[in-house]
Enzyme design. Structure first.
Site, short mmCIF file in Angstrom:
data_model
loop_
_atom_site.label_atom_id
_atom_site.label_comp_id
_atom_site.label_asym_id
_atom_site.label_seq_id
_atom_site.Cartn_x
_atom_site.Cartn_y
_atom_site.Cartn_z
CE LYS A 195 -62.34 -45.91 14.05
NZ LYS A 195 -62.23 -44.31 13.90
CB SER A 248 -69.44 -42.87 23.50
OG SER A 248 -69.82 -43.60 22.49
CD GLU A 250 -75.20 -43.30 21.35
OE1 GLU A 250 -74.69 -42.38 21.65
OE2 GLU A 250 -75.77 -43.42 20.29
N GLY A 252 -69.71 -48.48 22.98
CA GLY A 252 -69.35 -49.53 23.63
C GLY A 252 -70.34 -50.66 23.94
CD GLU A 269 -61.10 -45.71 29.47
OE1 GLU A 269 -62.47 -45.20 29.75
OE2 GLU A 269 -60.33 -45.09 29.10
P1 NDP Z 1 -67.13 -42.80 20.16
O1 NDP Z 1 -67.47 -43.75 21.17
O2 NDP Z 1 -68.05 -42.48 18.84
O3 NDP Z 1 -65.63 -42.57 19.35
C1 NDP Z 1 -64.88 -43.63 19.79
C2 NDP Z 1 -63.97 -44.29 18.88
O4 NDP Z 1 -65.08 -45.56 18.20
C3 NDP Z 1 -63.77 -43.65 17.52
O5 NDP Z 1 -62.56 -43.92 16.94
C4 NDP Z 1 -64.93 -43.68 16.73
O6 NDP Z 1 -64.73 -43.43 15.19
C5 NDP Z 1 -65.05 -45.18 16.92
N1 NDP Z 1 -66.50 -45.62 16.47
C6 NDP Z 1 -67.79 -44.77 16.36
N2 NDP Z 1 -68.65 -45.69 16.00
C7 NDP Z 1 -68.24 -46.92 16.05
C8 NDP Z 1 -68.95 -48.12 15.61
N3 NDP Z 1 -70.10 -48.46 15.39
N4 NDP Z 1 -68.22 -49.43 15.84
C9 NDP Z 1 -66.79 -49.24 16.09
N5 NDP Z 1 -66.18 -48.10 16.20
C10 NDP Z 1 -67.00 -46.93 16.34
O7 NDP Z 1 -67.07 -41.12 20.69
P2 NDP Z 1 -67.71 -40.00 19.92
O8 NDP Z 1 -66.21 -39.39 19.57
O9 NDP Z 1 -68.60 -39.88 19.18
O10 NDP Z 1 -67.76 -38.93 21.40
C11 NDP Z 1 -69.19 -39.04 22.06
C12 NDP Z 1 -69.01 -38.94 23.35
O11 NDP Z 1 -68.63 -39.85 23.95
C13 NDP Z 1 -68.39 -37.57 24.06
O12 NDP Z 1 -69.16 -36.63 23.94
C14 NDP Z 1 -67.74 -38.28 25.24
O13 NDP Z 1 -69.13 -38.06 26.14
C15 NDP Z 1 -67.98 -39.71 25.15
N6 NDP Z 1 -66.34 -40.17 25.14
C16 NDP Z 1 -65.56 -40.75 25.82
C17 NDP Z 1 -64.28 -41.27 25.54
C18 NDP Z 1 -63.71 -41.84 26.76
O14 NDP Z 1 -62.50 -41.88 26.79
N7 NDP Z 1 -64.30 -42.78 27.66
C19 NDP Z 1 -63.68 -40.84 24.25
C20 NDP Z 1 -64.49 -40.23 23.53
C21 NDP Z 1 -65.67 -39.84 23.86
P3 NDP Z 1 -65.08 -41.93 14.64
O15 NDP Z 1 -63.86 -41.09 15.44
O16 NDP Z 1 -64.94 -41.79 13.67
O17 NDP Z 1 -66.38 -41.30 15.42
#
Ligand code: NDP
Length: 491
Positions: A195, A248, A250, A252, A269
């Protein structure tokens, strides 16, 4: 005799250069009006859809599916069929051929992918062209090489594939994260349901075309698009054997709670708040380039970004002066312009998060510097920012901003540098700048981070394992280590 006067230079030295626009053509990309889910090698008409946009112009690019739990289930069933009916028993040398093919097709179509990545995600074309695409192809080449050598990589452990892998990736490196996930999974004989992030699905959908071109057997890779609900449905699906997540901390943690006790395998990660440590014997101009690359690369949307700069006090004034001068030369704007250094913020939501944390930084007493910069009227943008006078307790020194915002702290001794660098809940990466090799080695040992770069920053190689400690997650991607999460062993 004529009176010869010494020649005087009448033209003043140029102080600034105007760059003419150098737009990469969009014509190389053909977008469909609407995309479905890629399941069992076919396009599945989605029940629900949403629009995906370009963050630099807010232009609507296409309609994509919002996968429901039933659609996720169809994808998992297709992956299970492909796993049981051939893929997992295929000799490694045969699996490798598919991976090599995918790598070569990505190289051949790299311009198309780079333009689409910049269009949908907002990152500068010079980064998607020179970093994301070459690295994505390199990952497939690298893991193709391992596919028939697993018995040697794990001698006497009888490696076997795990089964169906559910993979959830973020929006900062959409195609590259896909490659990090899919290449090792396939090399080990697993099948996949992936996804992409809600805001950046398009390169993953174009990748389905590559899979068809490579004639990968149907169902080996399935792609379902949608928001967090789709991700959650994949996590909780009973027939998924392993979850690989990047995103994120959270989310994770929520996934880890969900999977506790189920026996499902998990790698995470997550975020980071890396320290980039500059000692007074470092080559300062080089260090400034490393600082800029560390935090302004990809608009700072990088989990391992060098977002906390630790500068030795004796060089503080000089370094900050050089850094501010360098900042004023960064060009912010159209991601498809080849001169652009800093592109668009990935989404409105992310922009609001950056703005909130920057406001908190000002309120807590840090001093802000932003170079004069004209931002485009439409789209989501943030000026490259430096905060000085930052205390360790400030939110901008503790929380992941995930934007082009640098927080500067100082130190006097190596011990103080180590203490401050490790004063974070994360542990993903760090940088050390010094001319002393012995200091590099001692710092690398003491910094609690999965990756430590020395006199460079944000360098990646498929052969090098990447991953974190503490709230940055667990498990490694890349290198031989990156195979392990996708294998089970008879021991
Ligand atoms: P998320 O952790 O929400 O997104 C990462 C992935 O997980 C996306 O594909 C997301 O879908 C999906 N996802 C969201 N909720 C769930 C769930 N309950 N169960 C399974 N999968 C889920 O990151 P955000 O995009 O909300 O970003 C928020 C913050 O996270 C950023 O400001 C940054 O600080 C951090 N971040 C860190 C990353 C890293 O590489 N370590 C990458 C991205 C963000 P969807 O896209 O629809 O939300």
């Amino acid at each position: 005799m004529t009176d010869i006067q010494p020649r005087k230079s009448v033209s003043p030295a140029p102080t600034s250069w105007e760059y003419a626009p150098a737009l990469e053509s969009r014509d190389v990309v053909t977008l469909r009006e609407r995309y479905g889910h890629f399941v069992g090698g076919e396009w599945l008409e989605p029940r629900e859809t949403y629009a995906t946009i370009s963050p630099s112009s807010e232009e609507r690019l296409a309609e994509v599916g919002q996968a429901t739990a039933e659609e996720v289930d169809l994808a998992v069933v297709a992956a299970r069929d492909a796993f049981s009916n051939g893929w997992s028993n295929l000799p490694g040398s045969e699996r490798a051929k598919y991976l090599f093919r995918i790598a070569r097709i990505l190289q051949e179509r790299s311009r198309e992918f780079a333009v689409l990545e910049s269009l949908n995600g907002g990152k500068p074309i010079k980064e998607s062209r020179d970093v994301d695409l070459p690295l994505a192809a390199a990952h497939f080449f690298y893991y193709a090489g391992w596919a028939d050598k697993l018995e040697y990589a794990f001698a006497n452990r009888r490696p076997k594939p795990v089964g169906v892998a559910g993979q959830i990736i973020p929006w900062n490196f959409p195609l590259l994260m896909l490659a990090w996930k899919i290449a090792p999974a396939l090399a080990c004989g697993n099948t996949v349901v992936l996804k992409p992030a809600e805001t950046t699905p398009l390169t993953a959908l174009l990748f389905c075309d590559v899979l068809r071109q490579a004639e990968l057997p149907p169902g080996v890779v399935n792609i379902v698009t949608g928001d967090g609900r789709t991700g959650a449905a994949l996590v909780t699906h009973e027939d998924v054997d392993k979850i690989a997540f990047t995103g994120s901390t959270e989310v994770g943690k929520a996934i880890q709670r969900e999977l506790a006790g189920t026996g499902k395998r998990l790698t995470l990660e997550l975020g980071g708040k890396a320290a980039n440590v500059i000692f007074d014997d470092a080559a300062l101009d080089q260090a400034v380039e490393g600082i800029v690359n560390g935090i302004y690369f990809n608009q700072g949307h990088v989990c391992c970004a060098g977002s906390r700069l630790l500068v030795q006090e004796s060089i503080y004034e000089q370094l900050i002066g050089k850094l501010k001068r360098r900042l004023s030369t960064l060009r912010v704007g159209d991601p498809l312009d080849k001169n652009t250094d800093v592109g668009a913020i990935n989404s409105k939501m992310q922009l609001e998060r950056i703005e909130e944390l920057v406001a908190a930084g000002k309120e807590e007493g840090a001093e802000i510097y932003q170079p004069p910069c004209k931002l485009p009227e439409k789209g989501y943008w943030f000026v490259p920012t430096v905060f000085t006078n930052v205390a360790q307790s400030y939110r901008i020194a503790q929380e992941e901003i995930f934007g082009p915002v640098l927080s500067v702290l100082t130190f006097r001794t190596p011990d103080e540098a180590v203490e401050k660098a490790n004063n974070t809940m994360y542990g993903l990466s760090a940088g050390v700048w010094t001319e002393k090799g012995s200091r590099i080695l001692s710092m690398a040992q003491r910094l609690r981070a999965g990756v430590v770069w020395a006199n460079t920053y944000n360098r990646f190689d498929p052969a090098s394992p990447f991953g974190g400690y503490r709230e940055s997650g667990f498990g490694r991607e890349g290198g031989r280590h990156g195979l392990e999460p996708y294998l089970s062993f008879d021991e």
